[in-house]
Write a protein that holds these residues in place. Structure first.
Motif, PDB file in Angstrom:
ATOM      1  N   GLY A  47       0.819  -1.201   0.000  1.00 59.56           N
ATOM      2  CA  GLY A  47       0.000   0.000   0.000  1.00 59.56           C
ATOM      3  C   GLY A  47       0.854   1.252   0.000  1.00 59.56           C
ATOM      4  O   GLY A  47       1.990   1.242  -0.455  1.00 59.56           O
ATOM      5  N   ILE A  48       0.319   2.346   0.507  1.00 61.31           N
ATOM      6  CA  ILE A  48       1.061   3.600   0.475  1.00 61.31           C
ATOM      7  C   ILE A  48       2.038   3.760   1.629  1.00 61.31           C
ATOM      8  O   ILE A  48       2.947   4.562   1.554  1.00 61.31           O
ATOM      9  CB  ILE A  48       0.113   4.822   0.440  1.00 61.31           C
ATOM     10  N   ASN A  49       1.855   3.018   2.704  1.00 57.89           N
ATOM     11  CA  ASN A  49       2.758   3.066   3.847  1.00 57.89           C
ATOM     12  C   ASN A  49       3.727   1.890   3.734  1.00 57.89           C
ATOM     13  O   ASN A  49       3.369   0.765   4.038  1.00 57.89           O
ATOM     14  CB  ASN A  49       1.960   2.982   5.153  1.00 57.89           C
ATOM     15  N   PRO A  50       4.980   2.145   3.314  1.00 58.28           N
ATOM     16  CA  PRO A  50       5.903   1.038   3.087  1.00 58.28           C
ATOM     17  C   PRO A  50       6.441   0.372   4.350  1.00 58.28           C
ATOM     18  O   PRO A  50       6.729  -0.815   4.332  1.00 58.28           O
ATOM     19  CB  PRO A  50       7.034   1.673   2.292  1.00 58.28           C
ATOM     20  N   ALA A  51       6.582   1.121   5.478  1.00 57.66           N
ATOM     21  CA  ALA A  51       7.241   0.496   6.619  1.00 57.66           C
ATOM     22  C   ALA A  51       6.970   1.136   7.973  1.00 57.66           C
ATOM     23  O   ALA A  51       7.518   0.691   8.957  1.00 57.66           O
ATOM     24  CB  ALA A  51       8.744   0.502   6.382  1.00 57.66           C
ATOM     25  N   ILE A  52       6.156   2.151   8.058  1.00 55.02           N
ATOM     26  CA  ILE A  52       6.002   2.891   9.306  1.00 55.02           C
ATOM     27  C   ILE A  52       4.971   2.253  10.221  1.00 55.02           C
ATOM     28  O   ILE A  52       3.806   2.140   9.871  1.00 55.02           O
ATOM     29  CB  ILE A  52       5.639   4.362   9.027  1.00 55.02           C
ATOM     30  N   ARG A  53       5.425   1.784  11.395  1.00 58.11           N
ATOM     31  CA  ARG A  53       4.575   1.237  12.448  1.00 58.11           C
ATOM     32  C   ARG A  53       3.536   0.259  11.910  1.00 58.11           C
ATOM     33  O   ARG A  53       2.344   0.360  12.171  1.00 58.11           O
ATOM     34  CB  ARG A  53       3.937   2.389  13.222  1.00 58.11           C
ATOM     35  N   LYS A  54       4.001  -0.710  11.131  1.00 58.75           N
ATOM     36  CA  LYS A  54       3.118  -1.689  10.498  1.00 58.75           C
ATOM     37  C   LYS A  54       2.437  -2.619  11.500  1.00 58.75           C
ATOM     38  O   LYS A  54       1.435  -3.239  11.186  1.00 58.75           O
ATOM     39  CB  LYS A  54       3.887  -2.515   9.463  1.00 58.75           C
ATOM     40  N   GLU A  55       2.976  -2.730  12.723  1.00 59.14           N
ATOM     41  CA  GLU A  55       2.376  -3.603  13.729  1.00 59.14           C
ATOM     42  C   GLU A  55       1.080  -3.011  14.299  1.00 59.14           C
ATOM     43  O   GLU A  55       0.310  -3.715  14.941  1.00 59.14           O
ATOM     44  CB  GLU A  55       3.372  -3.895  14.858  1.00 59.14           C
ATOM     45  N   LEU A  72       6.345  27.080  12.864  1.00 56.07           N
ATOM     46  CA  LEU A  72       5.876  26.339  11.697  1.00 56.07           C
ATOM     47  C   LEU A  72       6.490  24.942  11.732  1.00 56.07           C
ATOM     48  O   LEU A  72       7.712  24.799  11.830  1.00 56.07           O
ATOM     49  CB  LEU A  72       6.278  27.056  10.402  1.00 56.07           C
ATOM     50  N   THR A  73       5.657  23.907  11.692  1.00 55.73           N
ATOM     51  CA  THR A  73       6.134  22.526  11.749  1.00 55.73           C
ATOM     52  C   THR A  73       5.595  21.761  10.554  1.00 55.73           C
ATOM     53  O   THR A  73       4.408  21.854  10.238  1.00 55.73           O
ATOM     54  CB  THR A  73       5.673  21.843  13.055  1.00 55.73           C
ATOM     55  N   ALA A  74       6.470  21.020   9.866  1.00 54.82           N
ATOM     56  CA  ALA A  74       6.080  20.239   8.689  1.00 54.82           C
ATOM     57  C   ALA A  74       5.866  18.775   9.081  1.00 54.82           C
ATOM     58  O   ALA A  74       6.737  18.154   9.677  1.00 54.82           O
ATOM     59  CB  ALA A  74       7.165  20.340   7.623  1.00 54.82           C
ATOM     60  N   TYR A  75       4.687  18.239   8.720  1.00 59.19           N
ATOM     61  CA  TYR A  75       4.353  16.842   8.984  1.00 59.19           C
ATOM     62  C   TYR A  75       4.322  16.059   7.676  1.00 59.19           C
ATOM     63  O   TYR A  75       3.853  16.550   6.654  1.00 59.19           O
ATOM     64  CB  TYR A  75       2.999  16.728   9.702  1.00 59.19           C
ATOM     65  N   CYS A  76       4.803  14.830   7.729  1.00 60.29           N
ATOM     66  CA  CYS A  76       4.908  13.959   6.561  1.00 60.29           C
ATOM     67  C   CYS A  76       3.536  13.511   6.072  1.00 60.29           C
ATOM     68  O   CYS A  76       2.679  13.144   6.869  1.00 60.29           O
ATOM     69  CB  CYS A  76       5.753  12.732   6.912  1.00 60.29           C
ATOM     70  N   ARG A  77       3.351  13.534   4.737  1.00 61.61           N
ATOM     71  CA  ARG A  77       2.141  12.981   4.129  1.00 61.61           C
ATOM     72  C   ARG A  77       2.480  11.928   3.070  1.00 61.61           C
ATOM     73  O   ARG A  77       1.592  11.368   2.455  1.00 61.61           O
ATOM     74  CB  ARG A  77       1.307  14.084   3.475  1.00 61.61           C
ATOM     75  N   CYS A  78       3.782  11.657   2.869  1.00 56.08           N
ATOM     76  CA  CYS A  78       4.170  10.682   1.839  1.00 56.08           C
ATOM     77  C   CYS A  78       4.517   9.319   2.434  1.00 56.08           C
ATOM     78  O   CYS A  78       4.719   8.366   1.704  1.00 56.08           O
ATOM     79  CB  CYS A  78       5.356  11.208   1.031  1.00 56.08           C
ATOM     80  N   TRP A  79       4.613   9.215   3.729  1.00 56.08           N
ATOM     81  CA  TRP A  79       4.948   7.979   4.440  1.00 56.08           C
ATOM     82  C   TRP A  79       6.383   7.529   4.191  1.00 56.08           C
ATOM     83  O   TRP A  79       6.724   6.385   4.419  1.00 56.08           O
ATOM     84  CB  TRP A  79       3.978   6.846   4.098  1.00 56.08           C
TER      85      TRP A  79
END
Length: 109
Positions: A47-55, A72-79
Motif C-alpha cells: 500500500g502507500i505506507n511502506p514500513a512505518i509502524r506496520k504492527e 511552523l512545523t512540517a508533517y509527513c504525508r508521503c509515508w
C-alpha cells in the motif's frame, strides 16, 4: 469539497472530482462544472505506507498546536520520512520516482 471515486488505497491512480471556483461555473445554470484531478499513489503489496509502524492496526498521531516548539512545523504525508510523523524532505525523492506531487502538511503555532 472533493468526492473520492476510488476506494482502493493501493490503486495506481485515483480520480477526484473537484468543483471549480464560481468564476468557472456554467453560465446561466447556477451550477459549477466539475474538474478531474488525478492523484497518484505508489501501487504495491504494502500500500502507500511502506514500513512505518506496520504492527499497529491504524497509525494515528495527535499533536496540540499550542505545544509545538516551532512557529511552523512540517508533517509527513508521503509515508517516506525517516522522522515520521515529521517531514524530512523524503517526498522530493518519492515525487521524482513516482510522478506524484505530495508535500508536507504545514502546521502554524
Amino acid at each position: 469539497m472533493a468526492t473520492p471515486l476510488c476506494a482502493a488505497a493501493a490503486a495506481a491512480a485515483c480520480r477526484l472530482y473537484v468543483s471549480p471556483p464560481a468564476s468557472l461555473a456554467a453560465p446561466g445554470r447556477g451550477r459549477s462544472r466539475r474538474c478531474l484531478v488525478a492523484v497518484r499513489a505508489e501501487a504495491g503489496v504494502g500500500g502507500i505506507n511502506p514500513a512505518i509502524r506496520k504492527e499497529e492496526a491504524k497509525v494515528v498521531d495527535t499533536v496540540l498546536a499550542g505545544e509545538l516548539s516551532k512557529p511552523l512545523t512540517a508533517y509527513c504525508r508521503c509515508w517516506r520520512s525517516g522522522t515520521f510523523p515529521l517531514c524530512d524532505g523524503s517526498h522530493v525523492k518519492h515525487n521524482k520516482e513516482t510522478g506524484d506531487n505530495v508535500g508536507p502538511l504545514l502546521v502554524k503555532k
